[in-house]
Write an enzyme that holds these catalytic residues in place. Structure first.
Site, PDB file in Angstrom:
ATOM      1  N   ASN A 106     -48.245  33.452 -45.794  1.00 54.98           N
ATOM      2  CA  ASN A 106     -49.405  33.671 -46.656  1.00 54.98           C
ATOM      3  C   ASN A 106     -49.794  32.396 -47.401  1.00 54.98           C
ATOM      4  O   ASN A 106     -50.866  32.328 -47.974  1.00 54.98           O
ATOM      5  CB  ASN A 106     -49.117  34.790 -47.665  1.00 54.98           C
ATOM      6  N   ASP A 125     -41.458  36.474 -48.569  1.00 49.80           N
ATOM      7  CA  ASP A 125     -42.167  37.033 -49.722  1.00 49.80           C
ATOM      8  C   ASP A 125     -43.675  36.973 -49.539  1.00 49.80           C
ATOM      9  O   ASP A 125     -44.221  35.933 -49.184  1.00 49.80           O
ATOM     10  CB  ASP A 125     -41.771  36.254 -50.982  1.00 49.80           C
ATOM     11  N   ASP A 153     -42.528  34.112 -42.683  1.00 45.18           N
ATOM     12  CA  ASP A 153     -42.238  33.948 -44.105  1.00 45.18           C
ATOM     13  C   ASP A 153     -41.773  35.302 -44.636  1.00 45.18           C
ATOM     14  O   ASP A 153     -42.041  36.342 -44.022  1.00 45.18           O
ATOM     15  CB  ASP A 153     -43.537  33.486 -44.793  1.00 45.18           C
TER      16      ASP A 153
END
Ligand SMILES: O=C(O)C(=O)Cc1ccccc1
Length: 560
Positions: free
Chosen positions: A529, A396, A394
């Site tokens: 996240n 961001d 991922d």
């Protein structure tokens, strides 16, 4: 000096021990279990031990990791590598086609997994060593109820040669031709006057979360060294790849150690530095008390108590008035505001000023050969059996943190019209500036790398095919990825918001089938996240704390 190893005669540990220690300084002591080796080191019955640590195909040697984990004072003195070639061994007269059960050390079984699957040898029995398994094959009439004529073991060629009633049924059966096992010479003492500080403490903290059942043992052992452990095991459903990536994440720096069979280990500070970098990368806080593992959010925590910016019940886009509806690429929203190129944050739109061109989506400076190209070369050499593994990352909050608000200390220079300069990739206040132009209006983002990101990418790029899968818009993500790639060509593929699947509540999920529908998902893992991202493929998810959570008051967490 008494040196212990995992025996009996014929084991790989024995081969290595004979190779390096067959002289009068040492008396060699075979042990039937790895655990015994450690216990005899504890009681001083032996002064040194040769311990198998990890294998290039199958990873960490579980028992050794567990035993090392509860002995923070045990030292590694030297490191050795042994190329391991396995044979399938059966009773004289038996054939590969007839084999139903195979017995060996779990490492050997793991290193030949694909070979065994390819021949339909389904019953695997773990033994304390390859040589012990072979000894049983030679001496027993049946194993686990299977006639010994239909049983085999996995061991070295020299081990097979020790038994008259056994024959080699097949050679070179390891899945990876370049199959190497690393061994450590371990001791509590300073041998040859090489003064060593214990190196296992920090690594062991990293192993500790792997086995719940051993926690009180770890805790007690560490307490004796005045180290107080906290445990947190991310509750993820695992497949073998994300297990191995966990293992990698937890043991990242043990891989960074150099082979040192001719030199004493004296670069402790490097090892510690690298480990600190990983800790920071994983948000494990080793600064707060020696060796204390800071609680990372578990999978469960992330679901029930997500990081701040996701605490609202609203979906990522509902939180953000600028976010466009999924799958509708547009440059202006119906309310005339800018669409949000990021997946989840409230943005401060910066308007006005002349717009500059968004960096091209494929503007990575070309380097020959890029890491991806080098990796392709390696892959093309590998057999069909050895498909590369894909690590999907991922963007961001996993690799970077970005904000459209100018940090206070650079706000002035920003308003002095630095934008045109910054857009070219300069740093200011530790941030990289990315200008995103949508619908003729521009937003300037301050982008911060997760600490040690470059080091992390360099390492994982040499092991996995890297893919970026972001719920952000391409217009924003591309220049950010170009920046973190820095012209190295580390990412084989980039997937953006339009490749996500939108849940009924509006959040973006990342269906890993999108990467390549023919891809074997057991060879794919997604580090993200946000657990929602891997909710379609939960077994492939690896949680990581969001970077903005780290940002709280710790400005050093975001370095470029
Ligand atoms: O079982 C043995 O022979 C060992 O020494 C452990 C081991 C097993 C497989 C590969 C390398 C070491």
């Amino acid at each position: 000096m008494k040196l212990g190893y995992l025996g009996p005669v014929g084991s790989y540990s024995n081969i290595l021990t004979e190779k390096y220690f067959a002289h009068s300084t040492y008396t060699l002591h075979p042990h039937s279990q790895i655990q015994q080796l450690f216990e005899n080191l504890d009681s001083d019955a032996i002064e040194l031990a040769i311990v198998p640590i990890r294998n290039s195909t199958f990873g960490e040697v579980r028992e050794s990791a567990e035993e090392r984990a509860i002995r923070p004072k045990l030292r590694k003195l030297r490191e050795y590598s042994l190329k391991v070639e396995h044979c399938l061994v059966g009773r004289q007269g038996s054939k590969v086609e007839d084999v139903q059960l195979v017995s060996s050390h779990e490492q050997a079984l793991g290193q030949c997994r694909e070979y065994l699957a390819g021949r339909g040898i389904a019953k695997h029995l773990k033994a304390s060593s390859t040589a012990n398994a072979t000894h049983s094959l030679s001496t027993q009439n049946s194993i686990e109820g299977v006639d010994v004529g239909k049983c085999a073991s996995i061991c070295s060629e020299s081990c097979a040669g020790l038994f008259d009633n056994l024959a080699i049924l097949d050679k070179g059966i390891q899945d990876n031709k370049d199959n190497t096992t690393t061994f450590y010479l371990m001791s509590y003492r300073d041998i040859d006057g090489h003064s060593q500080s214990p190196i296992t403490t920090q690594q062991n903290n990293l192993f500790a979360p792997l086995r719940r059942s051993r926690r009180s043992r770890y805790r007690r052992a560490y307490a004796s060294a005045d180290i107080h452990l906290q445990f947190n095991t991310p509750r993820v459903r695992s497949n073998s790849l994300n297990r191995s990536i966990f293992q990698y994440l937890y043991t990242f720096f043990s891989k960074a150690e150099k082979p040192t069979h001719t030199q004493p280990i004296n670069d402790e500070s490097n090892l510690h530095k690298e480990k600190d970098q990983l800790d920071e990368f994983l948000s494990v806080d080793s600064s707060s008390g020696s060796g204390t593992v800071k609680k990372r959010p578990s999978y469960h925590d992330l679901l029930t108590n997500p990081p701040k910016q996701k605490q609202s019940n609203k979906t990522k886009d509902q939180q953000n008035p600028f976010a466009p509806p999924f799958n509708r690429r547009r440059t202006t929203s119906s309310d005339g505001l800018l669409p949000n190129p990021l997946p989840s944050r409230n943005l401060l739109a910066v308007s006005g000023g002349s717009t500059t061109t968004t960096p091209s989506t494929s503007s990575s400076p070309s380097h020959t050969p890029s890491i991806v190209e080098q990796q392709k070369k390696l892959t093309s050499k590998s057999t069909g059996v050895h498909m590369p593994k894909t690590l999907v990352l991922d963007l961001d909050e996993t690799l970077i943190h970005s904000t459209s608000k100018a940090p206070a200390r650079i706000a002035n220079s920003f308003s002095l019209g630095l934008r045109g300069v910054l857009q070219g990739g300069s740093n200011d206040g530790g941030a990289h500036m990315v200008e995103v132009v949508l619908g003729g209006r521009s937003v300037l983002y301050h982008v911060y790398k997760r600490p040690h990101l470059d080091f992390f990418l360099k390492k994982v790029a040499s092991w996995y095919t890297l893919v970026i899968f972001t719920a952000s818009m391409q217009e924003y993500a591309d220049p950010v990825i170009d920046w973190i790639d820095g012209g190295r060509g580390v990412f084989a593929k980039r997937l953006f918001r339009e490749s996500c699947t939108q849940a009924s509540n509006g959040s973006y999920m990342k269906d890993l089938d999108v990467i390549d529908k023919d891809n074997d998902l057991s060879r794919v893992a997604l580090v993200d996240n946000s657990p929602i991202s891997y909710s379609i493929n939960p077994a492939n998810g690896i949680p990581i704390s969001g970077q903005s959570a780290l940002h709280n008051g710790r400005s050093t967490c975001f370095r470029s």
